[in-house]
Design an enzyme around this catalytic site. Structure first.
Site, PDB file in Angstrom:
ATOM      1  N   ASP A 216      35.595 -41.633 -89.427  1.00  0.00           N
ATOM      2  CA  ASP A 216      35.592 -42.030 -88.054  1.00  0.00           C
ATOM      3  C   ASP A 216      36.707 -43.195 -87.943  1.00  0.00           C
ATOM      4  OD1 ASP A 216      33.236 -42.764 -85.784  1.00  0.00           O
ATOM      5  OD2 ASP A 216      34.454 -44.578 -86.155  1.00  0.00           O
ATOM      6  N   ASN A 224      41.471 -47.033 -76.669  1.00  0.00           N
ATOM      7  CA  ASN A 224      41.214 -46.583 -75.547  1.00  0.00           C
ATOM      8  C   ASN A 224      41.471 -47.516 -74.216  1.00  0.00           C
ATOM      9  OD1 ASN A 224      40.996 -43.746 -75.471  1.00  0.00           O
ATOM     10  ND2 ASN A 224      38.926 -44.129 -76.213  1.00  0.00           N
ATOM     11  N   ASP A 233      43.401 -39.665 -76.235  1.00  0.00           N
ATOM     12  CA  ASP A 233      43.464 -38.277 -76.508  1.00  0.00           C
ATOM     13  C   ASP A 233      44.549 -37.634 -77.391  1.00  0.00           C
ATOM     14  OD1 ASP A 233      41.215 -37.819 -75.191  1.00  0.00           O
ATOM     15  OD2 ASP A 233      41.689 -37.001 -73.482  1.00  0.00           O
ATOM     16  N   GLU A 259      35.378 -40.050 -81.889  1.00  0.00           N
ATOM     17  CA  GLU A 259      36.435 -39.978 -82.777  1.00  0.00           C
ATOM     18  C   GLU A 259      36.053 -39.822 -84.405  1.00  0.00           C
ATOM     19  OE1 GLU A 259      34.006 -42.137 -82.197  1.00  0.00           O
ATOM     20  OE2 GLU A 259      34.455 -44.016 -83.394  1.00  0.00           O
TER      21      GLU A 259
HETATM   22  N1  LIG Z   1      40.412 -40.762 -75.723  1.00  0.00           N
HETATM   23  C1  LIG Z   1      39.124 -40.294 -76.027  1.00  0.00           C
HETATM   24  N2  LIG Z   1      38.311 -41.163 -76.411  1.00  0.00           N
HETATM   25  C2  LIG Z   1      36.929 -40.762 -76.772  1.00  0.00           C
HETATM   26  C3  LIG Z   1      36.849 -39.481 -76.870  1.00  0.00           C
HETATM   27  N3  LIG Z   1      35.545 -39.279 -77.424  1.00  0.00           N
HETATM   28  C4  LIG Z   1      34.941 -40.549 -77.375  1.00  0.00           C
HETATM   29  N4  LIG Z   1      35.796 -41.357 -77.174  1.00  0.00           N
HETATM   30  C5  LIG Z   1      35.758 -42.932 -77.167  1.00  0.00           C
HETATM   31  O1  LIG Z   1      35.947 -43.517 -78.624  1.00  0.00           O
HETATM   32  C6  LIG Z   1      35.386 -44.869 -78.628  1.00  0.00           C
HETATM   33  C7  LIG Z   1      34.315 -45.025 -79.786  1.00  0.00           C
HETATM   34  O2  LIG Z   1      33.938 -46.028 -79.573  1.00  0.00           O
HETATM   35  P1  LIG Z   1      32.908 -46.777 -80.874  1.00  0.00           P
HETATM   36  O3  LIG Z   1      31.857 -45.820 -81.036  1.00  0.00           O
HETATM   37  O4  LIG Z   1      32.541 -48.162 -80.175  1.00  0.00           O
HETATM   38  O5  LIG Z   1      33.463 -46.918 -81.999  1.00  0.00           O
HETATM   39  P2  LIG Z   1      35.059 -47.771 -82.496  1.00  0.00           P
HETATM   40  O6  LIG Z   1      35.609 -48.684 -81.216  1.00  0.00           O
HETATM   41  O7  LIG Z   1      35.925 -47.099 -83.162  1.00  0.00           O
HETATM   42  O8  LIG Z   1      34.641 -48.834 -83.580  1.00  0.00           O
HETATM   43  P3  LIG Z   1      34.136 -48.549 -84.967  1.00  0.00           P
HETATM   44  O9  LIG Z   1      33.882 -47.193 -85.181  1.00  0.00           O
HETATM   45  O10 LIG Z   1      33.015 -49.313 -85.263  1.00  0.00           O
HETATM   46  O11 LIG Z   1      35.532 -48.986 -85.692  1.00  0.00           O
HETATM   47  C8  LIG Z   1      34.749 -44.908 -77.168  1.00  0.00           C
HETATM   48  O12 LIG Z   1      35.529 -45.807 -76.254  1.00  0.00           O
HETATM   49  C9  LIG Z   1      34.797 -43.438 -76.650  1.00  0.00           C
HETATM   50  O13 LIG Z   1      34.952 -43.633 -75.289  1.00  0.00           O
HETATM   51  C10 LIG Z   1      37.699 -38.613 -76.467  1.00  0.00           C
HETATM   52  O14 LIG Z   1      37.583 -37.258 -76.501  1.00  0.00           O
HETATM   53  N5  LIG Z   1      38.955 -39.079 -75.997  1.00  0.00           N
END
Ligand SMILES: Nc1nc2c(ncn2[C@@H]2O[C@H](COP(=O)(O)OP(=O)(O)OP(=O)(O)O)[C@@H](O)[C@H]2O)c(=O)[nH]1
Length: 353
Positions: A216, A224, A233, A259
Protein backbone atom coordinates in the site's frame (compact mmCIF):
# COMPACT_ATOMS: atom_id res chain seq x y z
CA UNK A 1 -5.42 1.06 2.90
CA UNK A 2 -8.67 -0.61 2.01
CA UNK A 3 -10.03 -3.31 4.24
CA UNK A 4 -10.31 -6.55 2.39
CA UNK A 5 -13.94 -7.56 2.64
CA UNK A 6 -14.00 -11.10 1.36
CA UNK A 7 -16.18 -11.06 -1.73
CA UNK A 8 -18.73 -13.72 -2.43
CA UNK A 9 -16.68 -16.28 -4.33
CA UNK A 10 -19.73 -17.19 -6.40
CA UNK A 11 -20.17 -13.64 -7.65
CA UNK A 12 -16.49 -12.85 -7.60
CA UNK A 13 -15.13 -15.00 -10.37
CA UNK A 14 -16.01 -14.35 -14.02
CA UNK A 15 -15.20 -17.99 -14.68
CA UNK A 16 -17.83 -19.16 -12.24
CA UNK A 17 -20.33 -16.72 -13.82
CA UNK A 18 -19.58 -18.28 -17.22
CA UNK A 19 -19.97 -21.75 -15.76
CA UNK A 20 -23.34 -20.81 -14.28
CA UNK A 21 -24.40 -19.38 -17.64
CA UNK A 22 -23.51 -22.63 -19.43
CA UNK A 23 -25.23 -24.61 -16.72
CA UNK A 24 -28.45 -22.63 -17.24
CA UNK A 25 -28.31 -23.05 -21.03
CA UNK A 26 -27.78 -26.81 -20.65
CA UNK A 27 -30.63 -27.06 -18.12
CA UNK A 28 -33.00 -25.25 -20.47
CA UNK A 29 -31.96 -27.49 -23.37
CA UNK A 30 -32.88 -30.53 -21.28
CA UNK A 31 -36.21 -29.05 -20.17
CA UNK A 32 -36.96 -28.13 -23.79
CA UNK A 33 -36.01 -31.66 -24.87
CA UNK A 34 -38.25 -33.07 -22.12
CA UNK A 35 -41.28 -31.07 -23.26
CA UNK A 36 -40.63 -31.95 -26.91
CA UNK A 37 -40.14 -35.66 -26.26
CA UNK A 38 -43.17 -36.01 -23.93
CA UNK A 39 -45.47 -34.33 -26.49
CA UNK A 40 -44.00 -36.37 -29.33
CA UNK A 41 -44.22 -39.64 -27.36
CA UNK A 42 -47.94 -38.98 -26.83
CA UNK A 43 -48.50 -38.14 -30.51
CA UNK A 44 -46.50 -41.13 -31.75
CA UNK A 45 -48.38 -43.43 -29.38
CA UNK A 46 -51.70 -41.95 -30.57
CA UNK A 47 -50.93 -42.59 -34.24
CA UNK A 48 -49.69 -46.11 -33.53
CA UNK A 49 -45.90 -45.70 -33.76
CA UNK A 50 -45.36 -47.52 -30.50
CA UNK A 51 -41.63 -48.13 -31.00
CA UNK A 52 -40.90 -44.45 -31.43
CA UNK A 53 -43.30 -43.54 -28.61
CA UNK A 54 -41.46 -45.90 -26.26
CA UNK A 55 -38.05 -44.52 -27.26
CA UNK A 56 -39.27 -40.96 -26.70
CA UNK A 57 -40.73 -41.96 -23.32
CA UNK A 58 -37.38 -43.33 -22.16
CA UNK A 59 -35.64 -40.25 -23.57
CA UNK A 60 -37.95 -37.91 -21.61
CA UNK A 61 -37.06 -39.66 -18.34
CA UNK A 62 -33.34 -39.24 -19.11
CA UNK A 63 -33.87 -35.58 -20.04
CA UNK A 64 -35.77 -34.86 -16.80
CA UNK A 65 -32.93 -36.44 -14.83
CA UNK A 66 -30.33 -34.37 -16.73
CA UNK A 67 -32.35 -31.15 -16.29
CA UNK A 68 -32.66 -31.76 -12.54
CA UNK A 69 -28.95 -32.57 -12.24
CA UNK A 70 -28.06 -29.40 -14.15
CA UNK A 71 -29.61 -27.33 -11.37
CA UNK A 72 -26.60 -28.09 -9.17
CA UNK A 73 -23.68 -28.71 -11.50
CA UNK A 74 -22.43 -28.58 -15.04
CA UNK A 75 -22.95 -32.15 -16.24
CA UNK A 76 -19.87 -33.91 -17.65
CA UNK A 77 -19.82 -34.17 -21.42
CA UNK A 78 -20.30 -37.95 -21.39
CA UNK A 79 -23.91 -37.40 -20.24
CA UNK A 80 -24.51 -35.12 -23.20
CA UNK A 81 -23.22 -37.88 -25.43
CA UNK A 82 -26.22 -39.93 -24.24
CA UNK A 83 -28.48 -36.99 -25.19
CA UNK A 84 -26.93 -36.88 -28.65
CA UNK A 85 -27.21 -40.62 -29.22
CA UNK A 86 -30.85 -40.79 -28.04
CA UNK A 87 -32.03 -37.72 -29.99
CA UNK A 88 -30.03 -38.72 -33.05
CA UNK A 89 -31.64 -42.19 -33.11
CA UNK A 90 -35.09 -40.67 -32.49
CA UNK A 91 -34.77 -38.12 -35.31
CA UNK A 92 -33.36 -40.64 -37.78
CA UNK A 93 -36.10 -43.09 -36.85
CA UNK A 94 -38.69 -40.36 -37.29
CA UNK A 95 -37.33 -39.39 -40.73
CA UNK A 96 -37.42 -43.01 -41.88
CA UNK A 97 -40.88 -43.61 -40.37
CA UNK A 98 -42.62 -40.29 -41.00
CA UNK A 99 -40.73 -39.02 -44.02
CA UNK A 100 -40.65 -35.28 -44.48
CA UNK A 101 -42.40 -34.61 -41.13
CA UNK A 102 -39.47 -36.19 -39.31
CA UNK A 103 -37.10 -33.54 -40.70
CA UNK A 104 -38.54 -30.80 -38.48
CA UNK A 105 -36.93 -32.34 -35.37
CA UNK A 106 -33.48 -32.24 -36.89
CA UNK A 107 -33.31 -28.44 -36.50
CA UNK A 108 -33.72 -28.10 -32.71
CA UNK A 109 -31.44 -31.09 -32.09
CA UNK A 110 -28.69 -29.62 -34.29
CA UNK A 111 -29.01 -26.18 -32.66
CA UNK A 112 -28.67 -27.58 -29.14
CA UNK A 113 -25.38 -29.32 -30.01
CA UNK A 114 -23.56 -26.00 -30.05
CA UNK A 115 -24.01 -25.61 -26.29
CA UNK A 116 -23.29 -29.06 -24.88
CA UNK A 117 -19.66 -29.77 -25.72
CA UNK A 118 -16.31 -28.11 -25.78
CA UNK A 119 -15.05 -26.81 -29.12
CA UNK A 120 -13.13 -29.96 -30.08
CA UNK A 121 -16.00 -32.33 -29.38
CA UNK A 122 -18.50 -30.00 -31.05
CA UNK A 123 -16.42 -30.14 -34.22
CA UNK A 124 -16.60 -33.94 -34.12
CA UNK A 125 -20.21 -34.42 -33.00
CA UNK A 126 -21.89 -31.94 -35.37
CA UNK A 127 -20.61 -33.42 -38.69
CA UNK A 128 -21.47 -36.95 -37.48
CA UNK A 129 -25.04 -36.01 -36.49
CA UNK A 130 -25.51 -33.86 -39.61
CA UNK A 131 -24.24 -36.69 -41.82
CA UNK A 132 -26.63 -39.20 -40.23
CA UNK A 133 -29.65 -36.91 -40.78
CA UNK A 134 -28.70 -36.24 -44.40
CA UNK A 135 -28.21 -39.95 -45.13
CA UNK A 136 -31.59 -40.80 -43.54
CA UNK A 137 -33.32 -38.08 -45.53
CA UNK A 138 -31.64 -39.33 -48.72
CA UNK A 139 -32.84 -42.88 -48.01
CA UNK A 140 -36.38 -41.91 -46.99
CA UNK A 141 -37.21 -38.98 -49.28
CA UNK A 142 -36.95 -37.94 -52.87
CA UNK A 143 -33.71 -36.23 -53.89
CA UNK A 144 -35.56 -32.95 -54.41
CA UNK A 145 -36.47 -32.90 -50.70
CA UNK A 146 -33.28 -34.34 -49.30
CA UNK A 147 -30.87 -31.87 -50.94
CA UNK A 148 -33.01 -28.95 -49.79
CA UNK A 149 -32.96 -30.38 -46.29
CA UNK A 150 -29.17 -30.88 -46.42
CA UNK A 151 -28.56 -27.30 -47.57
CA UNK A 152 -31.00 -25.65 -45.12
CA UNK A 153 -29.57 -27.64 -42.18
CA UNK A 154 -26.04 -26.68 -43.28
CA UNK A 155 -27.12 -23.03 -43.29
CA UNK A 156 -28.37 -23.39 -39.72
CA UNK A 157 -24.99 -24.86 -38.79
CA UNK A 158 -23.04 -22.04 -40.40
CA UNK A 159 -25.23 -19.37 -38.78
CA UNK A 160 -25.21 -21.12 -35.41
CA UNK A 161 -21.44 -21.71 -35.57
CA UNK A 162 -20.80 -18.05 -36.44
CA UNK A 163 -23.03 -16.91 -33.59
CA UNK A 164 -21.27 -19.19 -31.10
CA UNK A 165 -17.78 -18.10 -32.17
CA UNK A 166 -18.77 -14.43 -31.87
CA UNK A 167 -20.40 -15.10 -28.50
CA UNK A 168 -17.22 -16.79 -27.25
CA UNK A 169 -15.10 -13.86 -28.40
CA UNK A 170 -17.47 -11.45 -26.69
CA UNK A 171 -17.38 -13.58 -23.54
CA UNK A 172 -13.58 -13.53 -23.59
CA UNK A 173 -13.31 -9.78 -23.99
CA UNK A 174 -16.00 -9.17 -21.35
CA UNK A 175 -14.12 -11.46 -18.95
CA UNK A 176 -10.90 -9.56 -19.67
CA UNK A 177 -12.69 -6.28 -18.96
CA UNK A 178 -14.14 -7.54 -15.70
CA UNK A 179 -10.79 -8.74 -14.36
CA UNK A 180 -8.64 -5.87 -15.63
CA UNK A 181 -7.99 -2.56 -13.91
CA UNK A 182 -8.43 0.08 -16.62
CA UNK A 183 -5.87 2.48 -15.13
CA UNK A 184 -2.86 0.18 -14.79
CA UNK A 185 -3.85 -2.74 -17.02
CA UNK A 186 -3.17 -5.11 -14.09
CA UNK A 187 -5.59 -7.78 -12.93
CA UNK A 188 -8.06 -6.34 -10.45
CA UNK A 189 -9.72 -7.77 -7.38
CA UNK A 190 -12.17 -9.84 -9.43
CA UNK A 191 -9.37 -12.17 -10.45
CA UNK A 192 -7.82 -12.55 -6.99
CA UNK A 193 -10.02 -15.37 -5.68
CA UNK A 194 -9.36 -17.62 -8.65
CA UNK A 195 -5.58 -17.16 -8.43
CA UNK A 196 -5.54 -17.80 -4.67
CA UNK A 197 -7.64 -20.94 -5.05
CA UNK A 198 -5.30 -22.20 -7.79
CA UNK A 199 -2.32 -21.66 -5.47
CA UNK A 200 -4.07 -23.46 -2.61
CA UNK A 201 -4.72 -26.42 -4.90
CA UNK A 202 -1.08 -26.44 -6.00
CA UNK A 203 0.05 -26.47 -2.38
CA UNK A 204 -2.32 -29.31 -1.48
CA UNK A 205 -1.25 -31.38 -4.47
CA UNK A 206 2.49 -30.70 -4.70
CA UNK A 207 3.21 -29.45 -1.14
CA UNK A 208 4.73 -26.30 -2.58
CA UNK A 209 4.72 -23.09 -0.52
CA UNK A 210 3.01 -19.93 -1.74
CA UNK A 211 3.05 -16.41 -0.36
CA UNK A 212 1.31 -13.07 -0.70
CA UNK A 213 2.62 -9.54 -0.53
CA UNK A 214 0.09 -6.80 0.08
CA UNK A 215 1.53 -3.37 -0.78
CA UNK A 216 0.00 0.00 0.00
CA UNK A 217 1.41 3.37 -0.98
CA UNK A 218 2.00 5.67 1.98
CA UNK A 219 0.15 8.96 2.42
CA UNK A 220 -1.31 8.75 -1.04
CA UNK A 221 -4.18 10.98 -0.01
CA UNK A 222 -1.81 13.87 0.66
CA UNK A 223 -0.20 13.33 -2.73
CA UNK A 224 -3.60 13.48 -4.41
CA UNK A 225 -4.58 16.54 -2.39
CA UNK A 226 -1.35 18.34 -3.22
CA UNK A 227 -0.90 17.46 -6.91
CA UNK A 228 -4.35 16.42 -8.05
CA UNK A 229 -6.06 13.19 -8.88
CA UNK A 230 -4.64 12.94 -12.42
CA UNK A 231 -1.13 13.23 -11.04
CA UNK A 232 -2.04 10.49 -8.54
CA UNK A 233 -3.20 8.32 -11.44
CA UNK A 234 0.15 8.79 -13.17
CA UNK A 235 1.91 7.67 -10.00
CA UNK A 236 -0.25 4.56 -9.78
CA UNK A 237 0.59 3.67 -13.37
CA UNK A 238 4.30 4.15 -12.74
CA UNK A 239 4.10 2.13 -9.53
CA UNK A 240 2.48 -0.75 -11.42
CA UNK A 241 5.25 -0.57 -14.01
CA UNK A 242 7.99 -0.62 -11.41
CA UNK A 243 6.42 -3.52 -9.54
CA UNK A 244 5.91 -5.50 -12.75
CA UNK A 245 9.56 -4.96 -13.60
CA UNK A 246 10.66 -6.29 -10.21
CA UNK A 247 8.59 -9.45 -9.80
CA UNK A 248 9.21 -12.87 -11.33
CA UNK A 249 7.41 -13.99 -14.45
CA UNK A 250 5.62 -16.62 -12.36
CA UNK A 251 4.33 -14.04 -9.85
CA UNK A 252 1.03 -12.23 -10.47
CA UNK A 253 0.44 -8.59 -9.66
CA UNK A 254 -3.02 -7.20 -8.92
CA UNK A 255 -4.32 -3.76 -8.14
CA UNK A 256 -6.81 -4.60 -5.42
CA UNK A 257 -7.73 -1.13 -4.19
CA UNK A 258 -7.06 2.55 -4.87
CA UNK A 259 -3.35 2.57 -3.94
CA UNK A 260 -3.16 -1.06 -2.89
CA UNK A 261 -1.39 -3.83 -4.82
CA UNK A 262 -1.19 -7.55 -4.23
CA UNK A 263 1.52 -9.92 -5.43
CA UNK A 264 0.87 -13.66 -5.45
CA UNK A 265 4.12 -15.63 -5.36
CA UNK A 266 3.82 -19.35 -6.13
CA UNK A 267 6.60 -21.68 -4.92
CA UNK A 268 7.79 -19.04 -2.47
CA UNK A 269 8.27 -19.38 1.29
CA UNK A 270 7.53 -16.48 3.64
CA UNK A 271 11.26 -15.78 4.06
CA UNK A 272 11.75 -15.48 0.30
CA UNK A 273 8.58 -13.43 -0.03
CA UNK A 274 9.89 -11.16 2.73
CA UNK A 275 13.05 -10.55 0.69
CA UNK A 276 10.93 -9.93 -2.42
CA UNK A 277 8.70 -7.49 -0.51
CA UNK A 278 11.70 -5.50 0.68
CA UNK A 279 12.91 -5.32 -2.90
CA UNK A 280 9.51 -4.08 -4.07
CA UNK A 281 9.34 -1.44 -1.36
CA UNK A 282 12.80 -0.31 -2.40
CA UNK A 283 11.85 -0.23 -6.07
CA UNK A 284 9.09 2.23 -5.17
CA UNK A 285 10.90 4.34 -2.56
CA UNK A 286 14.43 4.54 -3.91
CA UNK A 287 13.86 6.65 -7.01
CA UNK A 288 11.72 9.74 -7.52
CA UNK A 289 8.52 9.56 -9.57
CA UNK A 290 8.17 12.09 -12.33
CA UNK A 291 4.70 13.32 -13.17
CA UNK A 292 3.27 16.27 -15.02
CA UNK A 293 4.60 19.38 -13.25
CA UNK A 294 6.23 17.66 -10.26
CA UNK A 295 8.74 15.11 -9.13
CA UNK A 296 7.90 13.29 -5.92
CA UNK A 297 9.19 10.55 -3.68
CA UNK A 298 6.67 7.90 -2.70
CA UNK A 299 7.12 5.18 -0.13
CA UNK A 300 5.11 2.05 0.42
CA UNK A 301 4.38 -0.45 3.19
CA UNK A 302 3.95 -4.17 2.75
CA UNK A 303 2.54 -7.19 4.56
CA UNK A 304 3.67 -10.72 3.78
CA UNK A 305 1.89 -13.98 4.53
CA UNK A 306 2.64 -17.55 3.58
CA UNK A 307 -0.19 -19.97 2.91
CA UNK A 308 -0.71 -22.30 5.87
CA UNK A 309 -2.00 -25.88 5.56
CA UNK A 310 -5.79 -26.00 5.47
CA UNK A 311 -6.09 -22.24 5.20
CA UNK A 312 -8.91 -20.69 3.16
CA UNK A 313 -8.03 -18.07 0.57
CA UNK A 314 -9.83 -15.36 2.55
CA UNK A 315 -7.81 -16.15 5.71
CA UNK A 316 -4.57 -16.14 3.75
CA UNK A 317 -5.46 -12.75 2.32
CA UNK A 318 -6.59 -11.42 5.69
CA UNK A 319 -3.23 -12.32 7.19
CA UNK A 320 -1.38 -10.35 4.53
CA UNK A 321 -3.77 -7.46 5.15
CA UNK A 322 -3.16 -7.74 8.87
CA UNK A 323 0.62 -7.66 8.31
CA UNK A 324 0.20 -4.58 6.14
CA UNK A 325 -1.81 -2.93 8.89
CA UNK A 326 1.08 -3.60 11.29
CA UNK A 327 3.58 -2.19 8.77
CA UNK A 328 1.51 1.00 8.62
CA UNK A 329 1.39 1.14 12.42
CA UNK A 330 5.17 0.62 12.57
CA UNK A 331 5.63 3.95 10.83
CA UNK A 332 5.21 2.98 7.13
CA UNK A 333 7.92 2.36 4.50
CA UNK A 334 8.59 -1.11 5.90
CA UNK A 335 7.67 -4.77 5.56
CA UNK A 336 5.94 -6.96 8.15
CA UNK A 337 6.00 -10.71 7.85
CA UNK A 338 2.84 -12.21 9.28
CA UNK A 339 3.99 -14.77 11.83
CA UNK A 340 2.30 -18.14 11.64
CA UNK A 341 1.40 -18.02 15.30
CA UNK A 342 -0.69 -14.86 15.02
CA UNK A 343 -4.35 -15.74 15.14
CA UNK A 344 -6.29 -15.40 11.93
CA UNK A 345 -8.34 -12.29 11.54
CA UNK A 346 -11.86 -13.57 11.34
CA UNK A 347 -13.22 -10.15 10.62
CA UNK A 348 -11.10 -8.28 8.11
CA UNK A 349 -13.05 -5.08 8.50
CA UNK A 350 -11.19 -4.23 11.70
CA UNK A 351 -8.03 -3.73 9.71
CA UNK A 352 -9.11 -0.71 7.77
CA UNK A 353 -6.70 2.17 8.02
N1 LIG B 1 -5.28 9.31 -8.11
C1 LIG B 1 -5.98 8.27 -7.63
N2 LIG B 1 -6.19 8.21 -6.31
C2 LIG B 1 -6.89 7.19 -5.82
C3 LIG B 1 -7.41 6.19 -6.66
N3 LIG B 1 -8.07 5.29 -5.88
C4 LIG B 1 -7.98 5.73 -4.61
N4 LIG B 1 -7.26 6.87 -4.56
C5 LIG B 1 -6.95 7.69 -3.43
O1 LIG B 1 -6.02 7.07 -2.56
C6 LIG B 1 -6.12 7.69 -1.27
C7 LIG B 1 -6.00 6.65 -0.22
O2 LIG B 1 -6.03 7.30 1.00
P1 LIG B 1 -5.90 6.53 2.37
O3 LIG B 1 -6.66 5.24 2.32
O4 LIG B 1 -6.26 7.50 3.45
O5 LIG B 1 -4.41 6.11 2.46
P2 LIG B 1 -3.08 6.97 2.47
O6 LIG B 1 -3.33 8.45 2.35
O7 LIG B 1 -2.18 6.37 1.44
O8 LIG B 1 -2.54 6.71 3.90
P3 LIG B 1 -1.79 5.40 4.41
O9 LIG B 1 -2.21 4.26 3.54
O10 LIG B 1 -2.25 5.24 5.82
O11 LIG B 1 -0.34 5.68 4.32
C8 LIG B 1 -7.44 8.44 -1.26
O12 LIG B 1 -7.18 9.83 -1.32
C9 LIG B 1 -8.13 8.00 -2.54
O13 LIG B 1 -8.93 9.02 -3.12
C10 LIG B 1 -7.15 6.28 -8.06
O14 LIG B 1 -7.55 5.43 -8.86
N5 LIG B 1 -6.44 7.33 -8.49
Amino acid sequence: MTAYVAPNAKRDSPDSALRRFRQKVVRNIYWGATIGSVVLAAVQGWIGHHGLAGLLGVASILFIWAALQSRHRLLPQKYHAVFVIVTCIAVNYSIIENGIKGLYWAYPVMSSLFFLFNRRLTLIVIPVVYGSFVVSSYLALSFTHSWRFAVSLAMILVLGGTFIVLLQRLQKSMTELVVTDPLTGLYNRNRVTQTLIENIQQKERYKRPASLIMIDLDHFKSLNDEHGHLFGDQMLKQTAKRLLGAIRATDTLFRVGGEEFLVVLPNTSSQDANVAAKKLIKVIGSRPFEGKGATVFITASAGVSELQPGQAWSQWLSRADQALFEAKNNGRNNVVLQSDTTSDAGNPSNKDD
